[in-house]
Design a protein around this motif. Structure first.
Motif, PDB file in Angstrom:
ATOM      1  N   LEU A 178      -4.354 -12.429   1.318  1.00 47.74           N
ATOM      2  CA  LEU A 178      -3.634 -11.406   2.072  1.00 47.74           C
ATOM      3  C   LEU A 178      -4.311 -10.032   1.904  1.00 47.74           C
ATOM      4  O   LEU A 178      -4.398  -9.245   2.854  1.00 47.74           O
ATOM      5  CB  LEU A 178      -2.164 -11.337   1.612  1.00 47.74           C
ATOM      6  N   THR A 179      -4.810  -9.767   0.704  1.00 46.95           N
ATOM      7  CA  THR A 179      -5.550  -8.521   0.479  1.00 46.95           C
ATOM      8  C   THR A 179      -6.772  -8.453   1.386  1.00 46.95           C
ATOM      9  O   THR A 179      -7.073  -7.408   1.981  1.00 46.95           O
ATOM     10  CB  THR A 179      -5.988  -8.415  -1.002  1.00 46.95           C
ATOM     11  N   THR A 205      -5.517  -8.213   5.338  1.00 47.73           N
ATOM     12  CA  THR A 205      -4.934  -6.900   5.658  1.00 47.73           C
ATOM     13  C   THR A 205      -5.990  -5.804   5.493  1.00 47.73           C
ATOM     14  O   THR A 205      -5.979  -4.811   6.214  1.00 47.73           O
ATOM     15  CB  THR A 205      -3.711  -6.585   4.764  1.00 47.73           C
ATOM     16  N   LEU A 252       0.903  -2.954  -4.077  1.00 48.09           N
ATOM     17  CA  LEU A 252      -0.218  -3.806  -3.656  1.00 48.09           C
ATOM     18  C   LEU A 252      -0.588  -4.837  -4.725  1.00 48.09           C
ATOM     19  O   LEU A 252      -1.295  -5.799  -4.442  1.00 48.09           O
ATOM     20  CB  LEU A 252      -1.455  -2.959  -3.335  1.00 48.09           C
ATOM     21  N   LYS A 257      -6.799  -0.490  -5.701  1.00 48.07           N
ATOM     22  CA  LYS A 257      -5.517  -0.527  -4.966  1.00 48.07           C
ATOM     23  C   LYS A 257      -5.184   0.865  -4.400  1.00 48.07           C
ATOM     24  O   LYS A 257      -4.741   0.991  -3.261  1.00 48.07           O
ATOM     25  CB  LYS A 257      -4.366  -0.978  -5.877  1.00 48.07           C
ATOM     26  N   LYS A 286       0.111  -8.569  -3.962  1.00 49.49           N
ATOM     27  CA  LYS A 286      -0.534  -9.280  -2.838  1.00 49.49           C
ATOM     28  C   LYS A 286      -1.612 -10.220  -3.367  1.00 49.49           C
ATOM     29  O   LYS A 286      -2.436  -9.807  -4.188  1.00 49.49           O
ATOM     30  CB  LYS A 286      -1.218  -8.279  -1.894  1.00 49.49           C
ATOM     31  N   GLY A 323       5.230  -5.161   4.929  1.00 49.56           N
ATOM     32  CA  GLY A 323       4.007  -5.022   5.704  1.00 49.56           C
ATOM     33  C   GLY A 323       4.351  -4.682   7.143  1.00 49.56           C
ATOM     34  O   GLY A 323       5.493  -4.324   7.464  1.00 49.56           O
ATOM     35  N   THR A 346       4.254  -1.805   1.825  1.00 50.89           N
ATOM     36  CA  THR A 346       3.873  -2.566   0.622  1.00 50.89           C
ATOM     37  C   THR A 346       2.601  -3.374   0.813  1.00 50.89           C
ATOM     38  O   THR A 346       2.223  -4.158  -0.053  1.00 50.89           O
ATOM     39  CB  THR A 346       4.999  -3.531   0.187  1.00 50.89           C
ATOM     40  N   THR A 347       1.939  -3.247   1.975  1.00 51.11           N
ATOM     41  CA  THR A 347       0.616  -3.859   2.142  1.00 51.11           C
ATOM     42  C   THR A 347      -0.317  -2.762   2.610  1.00 51.11           C
ATOM     43  O   THR A 347       0.074  -1.928   3.413  1.00 51.11           O
ATOM     44  CB  THR A 347       0.593  -4.966   3.217  1.00 51.11           C
TER      45      THR A 347
END
Lengths: 382, 382
Positions: free
Chosen positions: A186-187, A190, A179, A239, A182, A96, A137-138
């Protein structure tokens, strides 16, 4: 019309894109890469996958994962030592915003020397950086395409905002598959960070037609797909859409810069170990209320992108719908709505306000901001 | 979802952007630049302006302006000689698609050697090109941001389509002021070229979400601003919008590639000295009718971008509105509507069809195309 500049890295987007990291490094002439990632990335095995892929491409790999959320100056300097000790010639960031920003900061010092504090502000980097490949990756930071790196000055307890075209990676790799690891919280946070990037870029005084299309599309994607993305780790359509939203919001804010939400959020994040996305989620509607006066037309367009019916409304009325939409969205996905719920109180407001007003992101906020205004905004958000 | 790549040059856009050409070359390390432009550009004084600006930046300048519309292999080879004789180390293209494509072709041979015919097709360029700065003076070709160069093979009487990421310039400079020297007819035909780029990129089998936003925005800008731009050389708002439309259509097609209109148009342009934009203007509605079956949803979205009311219509019905819109637009701005009006007849159709079917642009056309289909399309457009 002023002259606008638009710079982006080469972008590789799609399921399985992460498998192109080794070949990407090779194309840039790398032989020994430093792979910078955080613990979460290592646990989710994305770090391992990247190392394996780079090794398969005949690259010598050194992993540096001594990075915390809101990455610190000391971590950066430790990373530089690892880079130099292993005679690396390229930097790969995996993760991230924290891992990617740390990777960029390590790259700055690897070729420019000195201390990360020397580079605070705009355009302070003289020498070219080593090849930079960023694997995001985020769906959040946008760091994989941006000219920003945000590092905590642990001495002064503030975030250093470093802005330079040199920080735009050579290649950005965005793989929506990453994704799926996550969690919902966190989803959500972010995702609201993505929305904040898009909104601040869209109303920025440095916005251009090229950043506007990216920002508007990101707002519309977040409005349609953030809720289902929070609801399910396996909704691939959501995603993919959120990964694209993050990328487009990143392209927008990297070129149009940000505003008061980020200036204030950096001031909080430099003192308190809180999550950047959650802080932004709290501040965003308050700053939008403050900024509405400066950009009613843009706020009305944003309301439309969010799917609100603005037929027959004035720009001010339509703009208010964008603000109430953000509040509804935050409530639906369960991000915090007050700073006090995150553990903050009155006492830090004066010092945080002094820091926020000097942040590089404040320059492009569409409405003028005095230190009294910042204090008041912090108080409203408490 | 497949993996999509998106590559763009650094973009400098706005009134007065042309004054940044010298500094741009310097940033890329240039000392002796070859400035490639056509006669029109020299007459409008843009060539002189660029030379002056480069000299002010302490660059040695050699001008090569021996370029015709639909630039020829021989002209490219003469340009290479000038580049080498003057020990140049960078190439600046100034003008419309012809000058920029010639500049790119000269740059290929400058470092890769050989003959321009060796590079026809996709990814045939091995060695890096010298620094490339492109100054676009027509809202049309998109060559300033694209990975294309189209050169006439005078022996075989066909256009060589050269596609490579190496052809993406380092810096693209787009200055809407330069559009004020284009006459109405050229504004009309290059404007329809922009629309063709956007439409072919939007329905291309290689389209991605990143190219789609650019293509859709370009379609909507052309629909709103091409008519007023043709009507007046001094309508600044329209010139700005068309410059942006050209840029965004260029970003879209450079990454999504094109389709049958361009494949067929290259086949005509290789044999007959006709204007590329005018040929496209004639072919576009016929190819759209042919392609509608392959992408009704995208055609419906295009109709919406053109401002058509598609409420309550099926995708096929709405898609047809996009085709009739293109016909109306062409009629309003007075571009030719038949190939026979441009001097073509039946006799060249067989050989042109054989060439068109093998053009690199045909690969991404959304509907399968046989040689019979191409012949029929040429016949319909006669």
């Amino acid at each position: 019309m002023h002259i606008s500049k638009f710079v982006t890295p080469e972008i590789i987007f799609g399921d399985g894109a992460v498998d192109q990291v080794g070949e990407s490094c090779r194309r840039l002439g790398a032989q020994k890469v430093l792979i910078v990632c955080d613990d979460g990335v290592m646990h989710a095995n994305w770090g391992e996958k990247v190392v394996k892929n780079c090794q398969d491409a005949n690259l010598a790999c050194t992993v540096f994962s001594d990075i915390t959320s809101n990455p610190k100056d000391k971590e950066v300097h430790r990373g530089v030592k690892v880079y130099l000790d292993n005679e690396c010639d390229a930097v790969v960031g995996v993760g991230g915003g924290s891992a990617l920003d740390a990777a960029k900061a390590i790259a700055i010092i690897a070729t420019n020397g000195g201390n990360i504090h020397d580079y605070e502000g705009v355009d302070k980097i003289d020498l070219p950086l080593p090849p930079l490949v960023m694997v995001s990756t985020t769906a959040g930071s946008g760091s994989e395409v941006s000219q920003f790196s945000i590092i905590v000055d642990t001495g002064l307890k503030k975030k250093l905002t470093i802005v330079s075209k040199s920080l735009i990676p050579d290649i950005a790799i965005v793989d929506p598959i990453t994704l799926s690891t996550k969690d919902a919280a966190l989803t959500a946070s972010t995702g609201l960070d993505v929305l904040t990037h898009a909104i601040e870029a869209y109303v920025s005084v440095a916005a251009t037609p090229l950043t506007d299309v990216q920002a508007k599309n990101a707002i519309s994607l977040v409005s349609e797909y953030l809720r289902p993305s929070v609801a399910s780790t396996s909704n691939k359509e959501a995603k993919n859409a959120m990964a694209m939203a993050s990328l487009q919001a990143g392209l927008a804010f990297s070129n149009a810069i940000l505003g008061a939400v980020h200036a204030m959020s950096h001031a909080i994040g430099g003192r308190f170990s809180l999550e950047h996305g959650e802080i932004n989620a709290v501040l965003l509607p308050y700053v939008m209320e403050y900024n509405l006066l400066a950009a009613p037309k843009q706020f009305a367009v944003m309301a439309e992108m969010m799917g609100e019916n603005i037929n027959g409304l004035t720009a001010m009325e339509a703009g208010k719908k964008a603000i109430s939409y953000v509040r509804k969205l935050a409530r639906d996905i369960g991000t915090p709505t007050t700073l006090s719920a995150m553990g903050l109180d009155e006492s830090a407001i004066p010092v945080m306000s002094q820091i926020a007003i000097k942040d590089a992101c404040m320059i492009t906020n569409p409405r003028d901001v005095t230190i009294r205004d910042v204090e008041e905004l912090f108080r409203l958000a408490l």
